[in-house]
Design a protein around this motif. Sequence first.
Motif, short mmCIF file in Angstrom:
data_model
loop_
_atom_site.label_atom_id
_atom_site.label_comp_id
_atom_site.label_asym_id
_atom_site.label_seq_id
_atom_site.Cartn_x
_atom_site.Cartn_y
_atom_site.Cartn_z
N ASN A 3 0.90 -1.19 -0.41
CA ASN A 3 -0.03 -0.21 -0.11
C ASN A 3 1.12 0.90 0.57
O ASN A 3 0.22 2.69 -0.53
CB ASN A 3 -0.67 0.26 1.60
N TYR A 52 -4.91 4.17 7.60
CA TYR A 52 -5.90 3.62 6.41
C TYR A 52 -7.01 2.24 6.80
O TYR A 52 -6.94 2.14 7.63
CB TYR A 52 -4.65 2.53 5.65
N TRP A 82 -5.69 3.88 -3.35
CA TRP A 82 -6.75 4.96 -2.18
C TRP A 82 -5.98 5.93 -2.60
O TRP A 82 -5.76 6.58 -3.51
CB TRP A 82 -5.00 4.32 -1.62
#
Length: 480
Positions: A177, A421, A452
């Motif tokens: 991520n 997150y 994201w």
Amino acid sequence: MDESLIKRLEAAVTRLEGISSTGGGGVTLSRGGDFSSGAGTDVAASDPSILAYEDLISQCVGRVLSAAEKIGGPVLDVTKIVAEAFSTQKDLLVRIKQTQKPDMAGLAGFLKPLNDVTMKADAMTQGRRNDYFNHLKAATDSLSALAWIAFTGKDCGMSMPIAHVEESWQMAEFYNNKVLVEYRNKDANHVEWAKALKELYLPGLREYVKSHYALGPVWNASGKPASAPPAKGPPGAPAPPPAPSASLFSSESSKASSSSNQKQGMSAVFQQLSSGAVTSGLRKVTDDMKTKNRTDRSGAVSSIEKETPTTKPAFSKTGPPKMELQMGRKWAVENQIGKKDLVISECDSKQSVYVFGCKDSVLQIQGKVNNITIDKCTKMGVVFTDVVAAFEIVNCTNVEVQCQGSAPTVSVDNTTGCQLYLNKDSLETAITTAKSSEINVMVPGASPDGDWVEHALPQQYNHVFTDGKFETTPVSHSGA
């Protein structure tokens, strides 16, 4: 090795195309001398589960390699190791169909080639960090998913194969991520690589294991005894050096080895002290060497020495490292420094987790707990599933938190730098901040494959006295 690996992947694609055009008949697999030739090897290599694994390699691994080739450098190097690991596991799956189930010692020797490849990837994450550290960690940590092949039953100490693949990817996703966030607006090739790496495991490897090995590998009861396969390499090449002591399948071996070496070293020190020979090689200090008798030294302290401030270290270790369950109710994780593989797996909804004084570490909490508190930590990462009450961050600097399930409340107090997150199931989380700055919240994109989306929480406010009371509103900034 790199060129031969790519050729093998291309050969796998050609083989699958040949099978589809001929209906699968009359095709046998040649492994270039990896195993002894014979009908048994051909039958095992033509098994549907092996052909499906070749398909996984040619499609999913090939996609990650293609993306890595556009980036080059260390990213390409570690991706080639990932491809080599999958190829090695495929060879082991072929051998399992011809081999009797070994004992634990025999299993470790049987799986050694896969462990050796994993250690090559792990070595790339050691030493000074480079610009691609998150790529390297994501790829290296993801390889722990391949340990599903070591599952031998419910009492073997590891999760079922499908669950193991999912749990292993969760740790790698923490770094994956980071790659997505860092490069989403900078370089599409890095984003493509990160997405392809995730798809290799979820759904790629997970669906493969679910379809063919949901209960673990099936050994051949009438096969030959298990033995470590020969090391690969060109004819006449010298044997490769032994692998490091760390193991993909056992985290205790390296700790035990380190502890043993340390005990031996201290025993040698005490033995030398007791023998009286420890000072035999030291030089004798004569009178003219003593400070009080030296004319070039005076007792006055220079101005430079006076003006030099004594700075307090940014982080002080207040006690020994600790990670234990206290009174069956509270997990205490304290003073952990540089530990990237901290895991709490056996927990329940009545327990709490308290993390204190940790630095440059990553903690994964598997399962639901009552609440989690991070106190006085620096550069700390926490990945958790669910909390019943709240997740609290207090007196911290540069922390990253990833919620994979749900959390009713997240509280951030007196903290500088927090990256949070949120999973799609935790978007209704109430976030409370006080005396904190640089708080960013990442939420999933609108589509399943979307990037994201980052939201910065305000840290400046306007206070206006209106109608007998103050009205407070966050400061909004607009680009010039």
